[in-house]
Scaffold this motif. Structure first.
Motif, PDB file in Angstrom:
ATOM      1  N   GLU A  30      47.016 -12.862   6.241  1.00 34.65           N
ATOM      2  CA  GLU A  30      47.727 -14.250   6.580  1.00 34.65           C
ATOM      3  C   GLU A  30      46.891 -15.281   6.445  1.00 34.65           C
ATOM      4  OE1 GLU A  30      49.926 -16.301  10.392  1.00 34.65           O
ATOM      5  OE2 GLU A  30      50.025 -14.178  10.017  1.00 34.65           O
ATOM      6  N   PHE A  31      45.887 -15.169   6.954  1.00 32.43           N
ATOM      7  CA  PHE A  31      44.596 -16.129   6.943  1.00 32.43           C
ATOM      8  C   PHE A  31      44.198 -16.589   5.543  1.00 32.43           C
ATOM      9  CE2 PHE A  31      40.137 -17.157   6.894  1.00 32.43           C
ATOM     10  CZ  PHE A  31      40.090 -18.521   7.534  1.00 32.43           C
ATOM     11  N   ALA A  32      44.104 -15.355   4.531  1.00 32.35           N
ATOM     12  CA  ALA A  32      43.874 -15.734   3.343  1.00 32.35           C
ATOM     13  C   ALA A  32      44.679 -16.357   2.421  1.00 32.35           C
ATOM     14  CB  ALA A  32      43.611 -14.260   2.529  1.00 32.35           C
ATOM     15  N   MET A  33      46.208 -16.073   2.905  1.00 37.15           N
ATOM     16  CA  MET A  33      47.365 -16.825   2.288  1.00 37.15           C
ATOM     17  C   MET A  33      47.350 -18.180   2.888  1.00 37.15           C
ATOM     18  SD  MET A  33      48.361 -14.759  -0.270  1.00 37.15           S
ATOM     19  CE  MET A  33      46.705 -14.495  -0.331  1.00 37.15           C
ATOM     20  N   SER A  34      46.866 -18.829   3.788  1.00 33.04           N
ATOM     21  CA  SER A  34      46.953 -19.989   4.207  1.00 33.04           C
ATOM     22  C   SER A  34      46.064 -21.003   3.664  1.00 33.04           C
ATOM     23  CB  SER A  34      46.424 -20.074   5.723  1.00 33.04           C
ATOM     24  OG  SER A  34      45.050 -19.907   5.779  1.00 33.04           O
ATOM     25  N   PHE A  35      45.403 -20.412   2.623  1.00 30.77           N
ATOM     26  CA  PHE A  35      44.866 -21.363   1.309  1.00 30.77           C
ATOM     27  C   PHE A  35      45.284 -21.102   0.174  1.00 30.77           C
ATOM     28  CE2 PHE A  35      41.660 -22.114  -1.770  1.00 30.77           C
ATOM     29  CZ  PHE A  35      41.426 -23.486  -1.609  1.00 30.77           C
TER      30      PHE A  35
END
Length: 90
Positions: A20-25
């Motif tokens: 999820e963190f990776a996909m937030s950018f």
């Protein structure tokens, strides 16, 4: 892109949180194309949060495409650099 805090860096053992963190950018949007995102990720410059976030984003997209969790190894490698850069932000 909003600044991130140390508290927002996910536990490297929490696969879903890291993804999820990776996909937030979105490196494709940030750099304008898949090709430029990939090129920048492959440079592994690691000087800015944008460099790190793009490298992690690209690794997570690649892992998703392959059906593996190799992006977690990338995150574990990047985490100390994330922590350093986030802590240095004014």
């Amino acid at each position: 892109m909003a600044d991130i805090t140390l508290d927002e860096l996910p536990d490297p053992e929490d696969r879903n949180a890291v993804f999820e963190f990776a996909m937030s950018f979105n490196g494709y949007e940030h750099y304008g194309s898949f090709e430029e995102c990939a090129r920048r990720a492959s440079l592994r410059e690691r000087q800015t949060l944008t460099d790190l976030r793009n490298e992690l984003f690209f690794a997570a997209r690649a892992s998703n495409h392959r059906g593996d969790d190799d992006f977690l190894d990338v995150y574990r490698e990047l985490l100390p650099i994330f922590e350093k850069l986030v802590a240095e932000k004014p």
